[in-house]
Design a protein around this motif. Structure first.
Motif, short mmCIF file in Angstrom:
data_model
loop_
_atom_site.label_atom_id
_atom_site.label_comp_id
_atom_site.label_asym_id
_atom_site.label_seq_id
_atom_site.Cartn_x
_atom_site.Cartn_y
_atom_site.Cartn_z
N ASN A 173 0.87 -1.17 0.00
CA ASN A 173 0.00 0.00 0.00
C ASN A 173 0.91 1.23 0.00
OD1 ASN A 173 -1.92 1.90 0.36
ND2 ASN A 173 -2.80 1.02 2.24
N SER A 175 1.38 5.15 -0.10
CA SER A 175 0.60 6.36 0.19
C SER A 175 1.55 7.36 0.82
CB SER A 175 -0.56 5.98 1.11
OG SER A 175 -0.87 7.03 1.96
N THR A 180 3.19 0.43 3.09
CA THR A 180 2.72 -0.42 4.18
C THR A 180 2.24 -1.75 3.64
OG1 THR A 180 0.55 0.61 4.05
CG2 THR A 180 2.02 1.46 5.73
N ASP A 182 -0.26 -4.85 5.03
CA ASP A 182 -1.18 -5.23 6.11
C ASP A 182 -0.90 -6.63 6.62
OD1 ASP A 182 -2.44 -2.87 6.10
OD2 ASP A 182 -4.15 -3.49 4.87
C1 LIG Z 1 -3.59 2.13 2.43
O1 LIG Z 1 -3.17 2.99 3.46
C2 LIG Z 1 -4.03 4.09 3.67
C3 LIG Z 1 -3.41 4.98 4.73
O2 LIG Z 1 -2.71 4.25 5.68
C4 LIG Z 1 -5.41 3.57 4.09
O3 LIG Z 1 -6.29 4.63 4.25
C5 LIG Z 1 -5.93 2.62 3.03
O4 LIG Z 1 -7.16 2.06 3.44
C6 LIG Z 1 -4.94 1.52 2.76
N1 LIG Z 1 -5.40 0.71 1.65
C7 LIG Z 1 -5.35 -0.62 1.66
C8 LIG Z 1 -5.83 -1.31 0.45
O5 LIG Z 1 -4.91 -1.24 2.62
#
Ligand SMILES: *[C@@H]1O[C@H](CO)[C@@H](O)[C@H](O)[C@H]1NC(C)=O
Ligand SMILES: *[C@@H]1O[C@H](CO)[C@@H](O)[C@H](O)[C@H]1NC(C)=O
Ligand SMILES: *[C@@H]1O[C@H](CO)[C@@H](O)[C@H](O)[C@H]1NC(C)=O
Ligand SMILES: *[C@@H]1O[C@H](CO)[C@@H](O)[C@H](O)[C@H]1NC(C)=O
Length: 458
Positions: A173, A175, A180, A182
């Motif tokens: 992810n 941003s 990041t 998960d």
């Molecule tokens: C990616 O990170 C952003 C900010 O941390 C978050 O709002 C978003 O939901 C995340 N997207 C995914 C697909 O995990």
């Protein structure tokens, strides 16, 4: 349309086309040009120009919103070049610029130019949460690309020196300045670095970070214990091997014999094996192994280790396995010994050895005592027998089981018929009984009614 009107229209059209071509005397337009983005401490050049036919002379003044004059009015005689102004870019240079041109007694103001001061990027570095980035599968991780200085930044990420592209951000992810994950998977392990750059179209500047190593750990799974027998210098040993299916090395394997630690090995693999000397008639010991890492200790099942000679009566059991249509699909023969820890098995069919079916517990944990016939054709019918002896005693004599006969599948047909006939008999018996019951009941019910009726008649 009259000829006068037509003439008027032509004149109007001519006038409009001339006005458009020359810019027209009444509509002088002035353009201020310059860069939109400029790095701090560089020099930029602004130019102010009249579009269209050049006037004989003009006066120009460069201005910044709100009404701060950068220059005193400069005068130039025909033909006027673009008026130029060099600007040293400082932090306070950010803002809106325009110029004022005076020509032929008219004052015209130019467009407004936005200037953004850009701080060149420097000092990129990578920060991880958690730090160091060594985490278990399924947990989360974040990397941040920090810079000492810089504005108007964009970030590019590299995993194992390959650029992380947007379509693959299913697993990453991206941003802002962060990457990041998960749920960490093995594919996320490896080296990472980032490159921060001034995203201003032209002349981007870059700063690359240090590289960091991301490790994804596997949870250790419960070790599996298996015991085989081996011979060395005419002595026998149990090979007790312990193996975890998953985990991150190094792992320490501990051998416990009757509850006490007997040996330990630190390995860079997920398995280890130990030897335990065996003698016939030894005392039984309970073997168990334990896998240890810094965060976990897991024990295997226990297994009794002993060395008992094969002996006692030997039986051969036979089972026919049916499908739902009552057809024989397999025949299972099980050779059952009363005692013996490391037996060798031989199987005979119609009195000859089945070489491919002989098997010994000395080298594997297979189910040597079971013979499964999955191809139930007449070729496989006949007489079966098993022979057993100690696998550690080459010259010991073979014990022989009883002989069983494997036959064709007319047995299940009979069963169905017998069941069907039995069921019919039962049904008939039930009907007859209920009929008799009914008769007896109605007989005893008629009696009082009859008496009541005769009383009435009286
Ligand atoms: C990616 O990170 C952003 C900010 O941390 C978050 O709002 C978003 O939901 C995340 N997207 C995914 C697909 O995990
Ligand atoms: C003991 O068992 C392990 C794993 O099954 C095997 O790798 C090893 O070679 C065996 N050792 C001996 C001496 O048979
Ligand atoms: C074994 O003997 C049975 C009859 O006793 C025969 O049907 C079968 O074909 C024989 N099989 C082999 C492989 O000799
Ligand atoms: C087994 O018998 C053979 C000869 O029959 C002999 O040479 C050998 O030493 C014997 N082995 C053992 C372990 O007794």
């Amino acid at each position: 349309m009259g000829s006068t009107e037509r003439l008027c229209l032509i004149v109007v059209i001519l006038y409009i086309s001339q006005t458009v071509a020359r810019g027209g005397p009444g509509s002088v337009s002035v353009v201020l040009r310059g860069p939109e983005y400029a790095y701090l401490n560089t020099k930029i050049r602004l130019s102010c120009e009249i579009l269209g036919s050049p006037p004989p002379s003009a006066t120009c003044q460069f201005m910044k919103v709100k009404n701060i004059s950068l220059t005193t009015p400069q005068k130039s005689s025909s033909p006027p070049q673009p008026f130029l102004h060099d600007l040293k870019v400082m932090t306070k240079s950010t803002g809106e610029y325009y110029c004022i041109m005076t020509t032929l007694g008219k004052t015209v103001t130019s467009n407004i130019l936005h200037l953004y001061v850009v701080i060149p990027v420097s000092g990129a570095s990578l920060r991880s949460v958690p730090s160091p980035p060594t985490e278990f599968k399924g947990s989360s991780m974040a990397l941040f690309c920090d810079v000492q200085k810089g504005s108007h930044l964009s970030y590019t990420w590299f995993h194992n020196r390959i650029k992380v592209t947007a379509p693959s951000s299913v697993t990453y992810n991206l941003s802002g300045n962060s990457l990041t994950v998960d749920r960490l998977r093995n594919l996320h392990a490896g080296t990472y670095y980032c490159s921060a750059w001034n995203d201003i179209g032209l002349n981007p500047r870059y700063s690359s970070s240090n590289e960091i190593q991301v490790a994804v750990k596997d949870y250790l799974t419960v070790p599996n214990l298996s015991v085989t027998l081996f011979k060395e210098n005419s002595k026998y040993y149990a090979n007790i091997s312990c193996e975890s299916a998953q985990g991150t090395v190094p792992v320490t394997f501990v051998l416990l014999l009757s509850g006490r630690e007997a040996d330990r090995q630190i390995t860079n693999s997920l398995s280890a094996w130990f030897r335990v000397a065996l003698v016939v008639g030894m005392e039984t010991v309970t073997a168990q192994c334990r896998a240890e890492t810094s965060y976990r200790q897991l024990n295997s099942d226990t297994r009794n280790i002993e060395m008992v000679s094969v002996g006692g009566p030997l039986h051969l059991h036979i089972d026919y396995l049916y499908n739902i249509n009552w057809e024989v699909v397999a025949v299972r023969l099980e050779c059952h010994i009363s005692r013996g820890t490391f037996p060798s098995y031989l199987w005979l069919h119609n009195n000859s050895f089945m070489t491919q079916r002989s098997c010994s517990t000395i080298s594997n944990d297979l189910q040597c005592h079971v013979l499964l016939l999955t191809d139930v054709t007449p070729v496989h019918f006949g007489h079966y027998q098993c022979h057993v002896r100690d696998s550690f005693e080459e010259n010991s004599s073979w014990l022989q089981s009883d002989v069983v006969l494997v036959e064709g599948a007319d047995f299940p047909g009979n069963v169905i018929e017998v069941i069907a006939v039995a069921f019919c008999c039962f049904l008939m018996l039930a009907m007859i009984t209920s009929l008799l019951c009914l008769l007896w009941l109605s007989g005893s019910a008629v009696q009082p009614q009859h008496m009541a009726a005769s009383e009435h008649h009286r």
